[in-house]
Design a protein around this motif. Structure first.
Motif, PDB file in Angstrom:
ATOM      1  N   VAL A  88       0.845  -1.201   0.000  1.00 25.64           N
ATOM      2  CA  VAL A  88       0.000   0.000   0.000  1.00 25.64           C
ATOM      3  C   VAL A  88       0.879   1.248   0.000  1.00 25.64           C
ATOM      4  N   ALA A  89       1.892   1.253   0.846  1.00 30.51           N
ATOM      5  CA  ALA A  89       2.793   2.406   0.914  1.00 30.51           C
ATOM      6  C   ALA A  89       3.516   2.600  -0.416  1.00 30.51           C
ATOM      7  N   ARG A  90       3.980   1.514  -1.013  1.00 33.96           N
ATOM      8  CA  ARG A  90       4.655   1.588  -2.311  1.00 33.96           C
ATOM      9  C   ARG A  90       3.713   2.177  -3.354  1.00 33.96           C
ATOM     10  N   ASP A  91       2.496   1.671  -3.398  1.00 32.58           N
ATOM     11  CA  ASP A  91       1.537   2.136  -4.394  1.00 32.58           C
ATOM     12  C   ASP A  91       1.238   3.619  -4.234  1.00 32.58           C
ATOM     13  N   VAL A  92       1.091   4.061  -3.007  1.00 31.40           N
ATOM     14  CA  VAL A  92       0.816   5.476  -2.750  1.00 31.40           C
ATOM     15  C   VAL A  92       1.974   6.342  -3.236  1.00 31.40           C
ATOM     16  N   GLU A  93       3.181   5.922  -2.938  1.00 32.10           N
ATOM     17  CA  GLU A  93       4.350   6.710  -3.351  1.00 32.10           C
ATOM     18  C   GLU A  93       4.517   6.698  -4.865  1.00 32.10           C
ATOM     19  N   LEU A  98       2.113   6.385  -7.044  1.00 32.59           N
ATOM     20  CA  LEU A  98       1.070   7.287  -7.552  1.00 32.59           C
ATOM     21  C   LEU A  98       1.472   8.748  -7.389  1.00 32.59           C
ATOM     22  N   ALA A  99       2.043   9.075  -6.256  1.00 32.02           N
ATOM     23  CA  ALA A  99       2.478  10.449  -6.024  1.00 32.02           C
ATOM     24  C   ALA A  99       3.574  10.838  -7.009  1.00 32.02           C
ATOM     25  N   ALA A 107       6.721  13.445 -14.870  1.00 29.55           N
ATOM     26  CA  ALA A 107       6.983  12.028 -14.588  1.00 29.55           C
ATOM     27  C   ALA A 107       6.302  11.153 -15.634  1.00 29.55           C
ATOM     28  N   SER A 108       6.921  10.023 -15.903  1.00 30.11           N
ATOM     29  CA  SER A 108       6.335   9.058 -16.831  1.00 30.11           C
ATOM     30  C   SER A 108       6.465   7.669 -16.234  1.00 30.11           C
ATOM     31  N   LEU A 109       5.777   6.719 -16.824  1.00 32.19           N
ATOM     32  CA  LEU A 109       5.908   5.335 -16.359  1.00 32.19           C
ATOM     33  C   LEU A 109       7.363   4.904 -16.384  1.00 32.19           C
ATOM     34  N   GLY A 110       8.054   5.262 -17.443  1.00 33.71           N
ATOM     35  CA  GLY A 110       9.451   4.862 -17.596  1.00 33.71           C
ATOM     36  C   GLY A 110      10.368   5.465 -16.545  1.00 33.71           C
ATOM     37  N   THR A 111      10.217   6.762 -16.274  1.00 37.59           N
ATOM     38  CA  THR A 111      11.104   7.385 -15.287  1.00 37.59           C
ATOM     39  C   THR A 111      10.824   6.859 -13.888  1.00 37.59           C
ATOM     40  N   VAL A 112       9.542   6.709 -13.566  1.00 35.02           N
ATOM     41  CA  VAL A 112       9.187   6.185 -12.243  1.00 35.02           C
ATOM     42  C   VAL A 112       9.705   4.761 -12.092  1.00 35.02           C
ATOM     43  N   ASP A 157      -0.695   1.874 -11.178  1.00 43.74           N
ATOM     44  CA  ASP A 157      -1.486   3.047 -11.563  1.00 43.74           C
ATOM     45  C   ASP A 157      -2.935   2.653 -11.833  1.00 43.74           C
ATOM     46  N   ARG A 158      -3.146   1.598 -12.619  1.00 38.74           N
ATOM     47  CA  ARG A 158      -4.513   1.160 -12.960  1.00 38.74           C
ATOM     48  C   ARG A 158      -5.286   0.702 -11.735  1.00 38.74           C
ATOM     49  N   THR A 159      -4.668  -0.150 -10.921  1.00 40.77           N
ATOM     50  CA  THR A 159      -5.393  -0.698  -9.770  1.00 40.77           C
ATOM     51  C   THR A 159      -5.608   0.351  -8.690  1.00 40.77           C
ATOM     52  N   ALA A 160      -4.647   1.227  -8.504  1.00 42.15           N
ATOM     53  CA  ALA A 160      -4.790   2.257  -7.477  1.00 42.15           C
ATOM     54  C   ALA A 160      -5.858   3.261  -7.853  1.00 42.15           C
ATOM     55  N   ARG A 161      -5.996   3.538  -9.123  1.00 44.64           N
ATOM     56  CA  ARG A 161      -7.027   4.488  -9.554  1.00 44.64           C
ATOM     57  C   ARG A 161      -8.417   3.988  -9.194  1.00 44.64           C
ATOM     58  N   ALA A 162      -8.538   2.681  -9.094  1.00 45.44           N
ATOM     59  CA  ALA A 162      -9.834   2.122  -8.699  1.00 45.44           C
ATOM     60  C   ALA A 162     -10.131   2.437  -7.235  1.00 45.44           C
ATOM     61  N   ASN A 163      -9.072   2.661  -6.440  1.00 46.49           N
ATOM     62  CA  ASN A 163      -9.235   2.921  -5.015  1.00 46.49           C
ATOM     63  C   ASN A 163      -9.151   4.402  -4.652  1.00 46.49           C
ATOM     64  N   PHE A 164      -8.395   5.176  -5.423  1.00 49.95           N
ATOM     65  CA  PHE A 164      -8.173   6.583  -5.107  1.00 49.95           C
ATOM     66  C   PHE A 164      -8.476   7.439  -6.331  1.00 49.95           C
ATOM     67  N   GLU A 165      -9.120   8.561  -6.103  1.00 50.88           N
ATOM     68  CA  GLU A 165      -9.426   9.480  -7.194  1.00 50.88           C
ATOM     69  C   GLU A 165      -8.186  10.262  -7.633  1.00 50.88           C
ATOM     70  N   ASN A 166      -7.296  10.545  -6.649  1.00 50.59           N
ATOM     71  CA  ASN A 166      -6.113  11.336  -6.973  1.00 50.59           C
ATOM     72  C   ASN A 166      -5.014  11.056  -5.943  1.00 50.59           C
ATOM     73  N   ALA A 167      -3.875  11.657  -6.166  1.00 50.17           N
ATOM     74  CA  ALA A 167      -2.729  11.433  -5.280  1.00 50.17           C
ATOM     75  C   ALA A 167      -3.012  11.925  -3.859  1.00 50.17           C
ATOM     76  N   GLU A 168      -3.778  12.990  -3.724  1.00 49.08           N
ATOM     77  CA  GLU A 168      -4.100  13.509  -2.389  1.00 49.08           C
ATOM     78  C   GLU A 168      -4.880  12.484  -1.573  1.00 49.08           C
ATOM     79  N   GLN A 169      -5.841  11.820  -2.198  1.00 45.55           N
ATOM     80  CA  GLN A 169      -6.589  10.778  -1.491  1.00 45.55           C
ATOM     81  C   GLN A 169      -5.655   9.637  -1.084  1.00 45.55           C
ATOM     82  N   ALA A 170      -4.736   9.304  -1.947  1.00 45.42           N
ATOM     83  CA  ALA A 170      -3.779   8.234  -1.637  1.00 45.42           C
ATOM     84  C   ALA A 170      -2.912   8.633  -0.444  1.00 45.42           C
TER      85      ALA A 170
END
Length: 92
Positions: free
Chosen positions: A35-40, A42-43, A50-55, A70-83
């Motif tokens: 969860v922490a990895r996914d949030v970071e 996404l941020a 930032a791009s998929l490649g650079t991240v 990115d795809r799965t987290a978007r299902a849980n969070f609307e934006n980086a702030e929510q994450a």
């Protein structure tokens, strides 16, 4: 005195129970780390430029893994702030 000694079975049962408890704790820590990895990630993706490649290169993941996060987290969070708010609420 022989009646007070724990049987071999009891010893192994107790060890197995302790191992199962450790396994459950480790699984929960792993889930929290994901969860922490996914949030970071996404941020990072929400950062201008930032791009998929650079991240992916910066954190040592494949681009497909970053895209999956990115795809799965978007299902849980609307934006980086929510994450980030989720991360703070759950002290991850």
């Amino acid at each position: 005195m022989a009646g007070n000694r724990r049987s071999e079975y009891d010893v192994h049962r107790d060890r197995a129970r302790k191992a199962i408890a450790r396994q459950k704790e480790a699984a929960e820590r792993e889930r929290e780390a994901r969860v922490a990895r996914d949030v970071e990630v996404l941020a990072m993706l929400a950062t201008p430029g930032a791009s998929l490649g650079t991240v992916a290169a910066d954190v040592g993941l494949s681009k497909s893994m970053v895209a999956y996060i990115d795809r799965t987290a978007r299902a849980n969070f609307e934006n980086a702030e929510q994450a980030r708010a989720y991360l703070e609420q759950h002290d991850v």
